[in-house]
Design a protein around this motif. Sequence first.
Motif, PDB file in Angstrom:
ATOM      1  N   THR A   7       0.844  -1.187   0.000  1.00  0.00           N
ATOM      2  CA  THR A   7       0.000   0.000   0.000  1.00  0.00           C
ATOM      3  C   THR A   7       0.887   1.246   0.000  1.00  0.00           C
ATOM      4  O   THR A   7       2.105   1.171   0.191  1.00  0.00           O
ATOM      5  CB  THR A   7      -0.911   0.008   1.227  1.00  0.00           C
ATOM      6  OG1 THR A   7      -0.096   0.105   2.418  1.00  0.00           O
ATOM      7  CG2 THR A   7      -1.753  -1.270   1.298  1.00  0.00           C
ATOM      8  N   ASN A   8       0.252   2.403  -0.204  1.00  0.00           N
ATOM      9  CA  ASN A   8       1.013   3.647  -0.204  1.00  0.00           C
ATOM     10  C   ASN A   8       1.686   3.882   1.146  1.00  0.00           C
ATOM     11  O   ASN A   8       2.829   4.349   1.208  1.00  0.00           O
ATOM     12  CB  ASN A   8       0.100   4.823  -0.553  1.00  0.00           C
ATOM     13  CG  ASN A   8      -0.377   4.773  -1.993  1.00  0.00           C
ATOM     14  OD1 ASN A   8       0.307   4.215  -2.860  1.00  0.00           O
ATOM     15  ND2 ASN A   8      -1.545   5.346  -2.256  1.00  0.00           N
ATOM     16  N   ALA A   9       0.984   3.572   2.228  1.00  0.00           N
ATOM     17  CA  ALA A   9       1.567   3.763   3.554  1.00  0.00           C
ATOM     18  C   ALA A   9       2.752   2.822   3.771  1.00  0.00           C
ATOM     19  O   ALA A   9       3.790   3.228   4.320  1.00  0.00           O
ATOM     20  CB  ALA A   9       0.502   3.552   4.635  1.00  0.00           C
ATOM     21  N   GLU A  10       2.607   1.567   3.357  1.00  0.00           N
ATOM     22  CA  GLU A  10       3.709   0.607   3.510  1.00  0.00           C
ATOM     23  C   GLU A  10       4.898   0.999   2.639  1.00  0.00           C
ATOM     24  O   GLU A  10       6.055   0.885   3.061  1.00  0.00           O
ATOM     25  CB  GLU A  10       3.218  -0.792   3.150  1.00  0.00           C
ATOM     26  CG  GLU A  10       2.184  -1.346   4.123  1.00  0.00           C
ATOM     27  CD  GLU A  10       1.448  -2.547   3.565  1.00  0.00           C
ATOM     28  OE1 GLU A  10       0.595  -3.106   4.282  1.00  0.00           O
ATOM     29  OE2 GLU A  10       1.703  -2.920   2.397  1.00  0.00           O
ATOM     30  N   TRP A  11       4.635   1.462   1.431  1.00  0.00           N
ATOM     31  CA  TRP A  11       5.720   1.882   0.556  1.00  0.00           C
ATOM     32  C   TRP A  11       6.449   3.101   1.117  1.00  0.00           C
ATOM     33  O   TRP A  11       7.674   3.197   1.043  1.00  0.00           O
ATOM     34  CB  TRP A  11       5.189   2.173  -0.838  1.00  0.00           C
ATOM     35  CG  TRP A  11       6.226   2.760  -1.738  1.00  0.00           C
ATOM     36  CD1 TRP A  11       6.284   4.032  -2.220  1.00  0.00           C
ATOM     37  CD2 TRP A  11       7.382   2.103  -2.254  1.00  0.00           C
ATOM     38  NE1 TRP A  11       7.383   4.213  -3.004  1.00  0.00           N
ATOM     39  CE2 TRP A  11       8.092   3.042  -3.040  1.00  0.00           C
ATOM     40  CE3 TRP A  11       7.896   0.817  -2.120  1.00  0.00           C
ATOM     41  CZ2 TRP A  11       9.277   2.729  -3.691  1.00  0.00           C
ATOM     42  CZ3 TRP A  11       9.081   0.498  -2.770  1.00  0.00           C
ATOM     43  CH2 TRP A  11       9.755   1.442  -3.545  1.00  0.00           C
TER      44      TRP A  11
END
Length: 309
Positions: A7-11
């Motif tokens: 996800t964007n947060a994980e990336w």
Amino acid sequence: MGRGDLTNAEWDRLESFLPRGGARGGRWSDHRRVINGVLYRVRTGVQWRDLPERFGPWETVYKPHRRWSADGTWAILLSRVQAAEDTEGRIDWDVSVDSTAVRAHQHAAGARKAPPRSSSKGGRHRDEPGRSGAAEAGRPAGGGGQIGECLRRSRGGFTTKIHLVTEGRCRPLALVLTPGHYGDGPQLARVLEQVSVPRAGVGRPRTRPDRLLADKAYTSRQNRRYLRRRGIQHIIPERLDQQRNRQNRGSRGGRPTGFDSELYKKRNTVERAINRLKGFRAVATRYEKRAYIYLGTVTLTALTIWLRT
């Protein structure tokens, strides 16, 4: 974004830890696409050549994964994420240790033997799996042979064993691979010595947990002496034959080992962490011939668990 991709947060969490360029191929055009491609393969267990076209040519996904497994990049990323979590006080240092056997697919057999590397004294290299029979996170495996590739026949068939230490929130701290017939107890010191969480500022990495929980497979005197020498409080049940032997020896048998049954209930964290690891099909079944590539696969899976927990 496909199901299972970062996800964007994980990336955003992972991007700052990534290396800025490859060793030979220069900068990669898209780290995120490559990592998502590796994650897709690890999650589904498909052959590399069957990766969906959205990840690009399969070689552009497989080769970085092999290179990052060989040079320890996956292990470095895992340690950096652990360091960030420890800085924010989100690591429970009541750790548990256990192992799990992984059945090897028929495609994992048949790795070519490499000539033994010689040390300065003319012997085999000490870090070579052909000598130690194990591969450690952050220490790429070399050499050949079925023991050197951490494969051996056991009661479960042609297997590899994953030994791991997990913190109190079901996230792996350290990993070690051995052939499937290796016992759990003799690997306790080896896997604990792989625990190394860097400090945010000045100081040595943290290597000693507050408390260790383990089952009866780790109840040997040698393991207890090792833990006492390192000052690690341990909660390990004593086997019945050991209890009888100690009682038969009278005063020479020593005092009973301390055991807290309530704290021991927390040992289920390592079982839950194993279930999380084996939720990825390329971990639950070993397809790789080389131990260092399979270790990189397991390390990437552990890194994903840290990012998503």
